[in-house]
Write a protein that holds these residues in place. Structure first.
Motif, PDB file in Angstrom:
ATOM      1  N   UNK A   1      34.500  24.759  31.401  1.00  0.00           N
ATOM      2  CA  UNK A   1      33.967  25.680  32.401  1.00  0.00           C
ATOM      3  C   UNK A   1      34.884  25.806  33.627  1.00  0.00           C
ATOM      4  N   UNK A   2      35.436  24.682  34.076  1.00  0.00           N
ATOM      5  CA  UNK A   2      36.255  24.733  35.290  1.00  0.00           C
ATOM      6  C   UNK A   2      37.517  25.573  35.063  1.00  0.00           C
ATOM      7  N   UNK A   3      38.023  25.538  33.833  1.00  0.00           N
ATOM      8  CA  UNK A   3      39.238  26.299  33.523  1.00  0.00           C
ATOM      9  C   UNK A   3      38.922  27.796  33.526  1.00  0.00           C
ATOM     10  N   UNK A   4      37.760  28.126  32.951  1.00  0.00           N
ATOM     11  CA  UNK A   4      37.345  29.524  32.927  1.00  0.00           C
ATOM     12  C   UNK A   4      37.212  30.063  34.352  1.00  0.00           C
ATOM     13  N   UNK A   5      36.602  29.265  35.212  1.00  0.00           N
ATOM     14  CA  UNK A   5      36.426  29.690  36.611  1.00  0.00           C
ATOM     15  C   UNK A   5      37.787  29.819  37.292  1.00  0.00           C
ATOM     16  N   UNK A   6      38.674  28.881  37.009  1.00  0.00           N
ATOM     17  CA  UNK A   6      39.994  28.900  37.645  1.00  0.00           C
ATOM     18  C   UNK A   6      40.763  30.141  37.220  1.00  0.00           C
ATOM     19  N   UNK A   7      40.663  30.478  35.938  1.00  0.00           N
ATOM     20  CA  UNK A   7      41.372  31.655  35.432  1.00  0.00           C
ATOM     21  C   UNK A   7      40.790  32.933  36.033  1.00  0.00           C
ATOM     22  N   UNK A   8      39.474  32.995  36.111  1.00  0.00           N
ATOM     23  CA  UNK A   8      38.854  34.175  36.699  1.00  0.00           C
ATOM     24  C   UNK A   8      39.275  34.331  38.164  1.00  0.00           C
ATOM     25  N   UNK A   9      39.277  33.213  38.890  1.00  0.00           N
ATOM     26  CA  UNK A   9      39.676  33.266  40.304  1.00  0.00           C
ATOM     27  C   UNK A   9      41.133  33.705  40.465  1.00  0.00           C
ATOM     28  N   UNK A  10      41.987  33.162  39.603  1.00  0.00           N
ATOM     29  CA  UNK A  10      43.409  33.512  39.709  1.00  0.00           C
ATOM     30  C   UNK A  10      43.624  34.989  39.360  1.00  0.00           C
ATOM     31  N   UNK A  11      42.907  35.462  38.335  1.00  0.00           N
ATOM     32  CA  UNK A  11      43.017  36.878  37.947  1.00  0.00           C
ATOM     33  C   UNK A  11      42.570  37.774  39.100  1.00  0.00           C
ATOM     34  N   UNK A  12      41.462  37.411  39.732  1.00  0.00           N
ATOM     35  CA  UNK A  12      40.977  38.186  40.869  1.00  0.00           C
ATOM     36  C   UNK A  12      41.999  38.218  41.986  1.00  0.00           C
TER      37      UNK A  12
END
Ligand SMILES: Nc1ncnc2c1ncn2[C@@H]1O[C@H](COP(=O)(O)OP(=O)(O)OP(=O)(O)O)[C@@H](O)[C@H]1O
Ligand SMILES: [Mg+2]
Length: 260
Positions: free
Chosen positions: A118-129
């Motif tokens: 889950x933390x990786x998914x959130x990190x990727x979403x944040x970085x993409x944003x």
């Protein structure tokens, strides 16, 4: 300190045509560097030699002072040299957020996994944003790419290249096919990229070149005619001779006040 990217006596011929005929060039770290010159001058060939898409007949390519002449394209990418994708490589039904998210997942080596922490998914979403926001694409991050104006689609390609965390970004005519108004915005975004990304690009539109570049290399017949700051390039009689009457935007644009 070594240049971000350097060539030494780089050359490549096609049959009897010397497309690039001994180019020695330095692209400094953090540079906003433009490569200009008439059609057939060898600009695209030079970018292909830099990226590794083409092998040189002679000469060297150095990335951060290290000789990468013999490295294939993907290994240069791993060392921080990225170039923009062709436009038809954008998935038309994916949103910028999805496309950039996939590129980031690929970079992190989790792309093909059905389960990510889950933390990786959130990190990727944040970085993409953050990446899309930095390019002014946040407002359209969720729309299918095909619905975006063409200039914005090209910005999404640039976002995909930036997802690789490159130190050097190569762009071959990023505004080609983009309406003039959108081209201005695209170049303003490129100029405003973080300074830890060195940018070398090819562009024909002198307005865009002079808006963006802090350094300009003029290539003619496969060799460097002039390599200097914009003001001196614009004033150089050899450059004016090459551009005089070439295009409506050519020599006239060199006269615009406030440039350089
Ligand atoms: N794959 C190839 N096979 C044969 N000749 C080629 C090839 N690629 C380029 N050339 C030739 O090399 C020369 C330089 O071409 P190049 O595409 O690098 O020019 P360019 O400066 O990018 O031009 P443009 O502004 O039109 O894009 C031209 O004479 C071109 O015809
Ligand atoms: Mg070209």
């Amino acid at each position: 300190m070594s240049a971000a990217l350097e060539t030494r006596d780089l050359a490549r011929s096609f049959g009897g045509i010397a497309a690039v005929a001994g180019v020695s060039l330095a692209v400094e770290r953090g540079a906003r560097h433009a490569l200009i010159g008439p059609n057939g001058a060898g600009k695209t060939t030079l970018i292909n030699l830099l990226s590794g898409a083409l092998k040189p007949g002679r000469g060297q390519v150095l990335l951060d002072g290290e000789d990468v002449t013999r490295l294939p394209q993907y290994r240069r990418v791993k060392r921080g040299l990225a170039r923009t994708f062709q436009v038809n490589q954008l998935f038309p039904n994916l949103s910028p957020l999805e496309s950039v998210g996939l590129a980031l997942a690929e970079r992190e080596g989790v792309c093909g996994r059905w389960w990510w922490p889950r933390h990786l998914r959130a990190a990727i979403r944040d970085e993409a944003w953050a990446l899309l926001d930095g390019l002014g694409l946040a407002g359209q991050a969720g729309q299918p790419a095909r619905q975006l104006p063409y200039g914005r689609q090209r910005l999404v390609e640039i976002a995909l290249a930036l997802a690789l965390k490159p130190r050097v970004l190569l762009l071959d005519e990023p505004a080609a096919g983009v309406p003039r108004g959108e081209g201005g915005e695209l170049f303003a975004r490129l100029a405003a990229l973080p300074r830890d990304v060195t940018v070398l690009l090819i562009e024909h539109d002198m307005d865009l070149v002079f808006r963006f570049a802090e350094r300009i290399t003029v290539l003619v017949g496969g060799v460097v005619l002039v390599d200097d700051v914009p003001a001196r390039v614009a004033a150089d009689p050899r450059v004016r001779e090459v551009y005089l009457g070439e295009t409506p935007m050519g020599a006239a644009a060199l006269d615009r006040p406030g440039h350089g």
